[in-house]
Design a protein around this motif. Sequence first.
Motif: not given
Length: 133
Positions: A78-95
Motif C-alpha cells: 500500500x502507498x499513500x500520497x498526502x495532498x493537503x492537510x486533513x482539516x474540517x469536521x470529517x474525512x471520507x475515503x473512497x476505494x
Amino acid sequence: MTIEEIKEKLNRDDRFCRYNEMRIDVIRPGYAEAVMKITENKLNGLGIAQGGAIFTLADLAFAGASNAAGFRTVAFTSNISFIRPGTGRRLRAVATEVSRGRRTGVYSVQVFNDDGKVVAHGTTTGFISEEKL
C-alpha cells in the motif's frame, strides 16, 4: 453472507477502526466509502489530522471494497500520497477496484475533506484468500 452483513462484520470486527471511530458507510463489490470525524485525539502536533489516521481510514475503505466479494482479502502493499492537510469536521475515503484477479486485486483510494477536496491518494494491492468471510 449479504453485502450488508459484510459491512456490519467489518465495522464490528475491526477493533482498531471501531476504537478510533472510523466506519464503512457505503459498500458494494469493488467499491466502499469509509468515514471518520476529525476529533482532538486524531490531530497531530500541527493541529491537522494525523497521517496515520488518514492512512487507516484509506485502509478501511480498501477493506470494504476488497472484502465485499465475500472472500477474506488483506493488503500486502500500500502507498499513500498526502495532498493537503486533513482539516474540517470529517474525512471520507473512497476505494475503487482497478483490477481483480483470482488471487490479487488492485484498488485506488482517495480521501476527501468536507469540501470534496482530495486530502490523500493511494493504491493498495490485496491478497484474496480462498476463505469466505
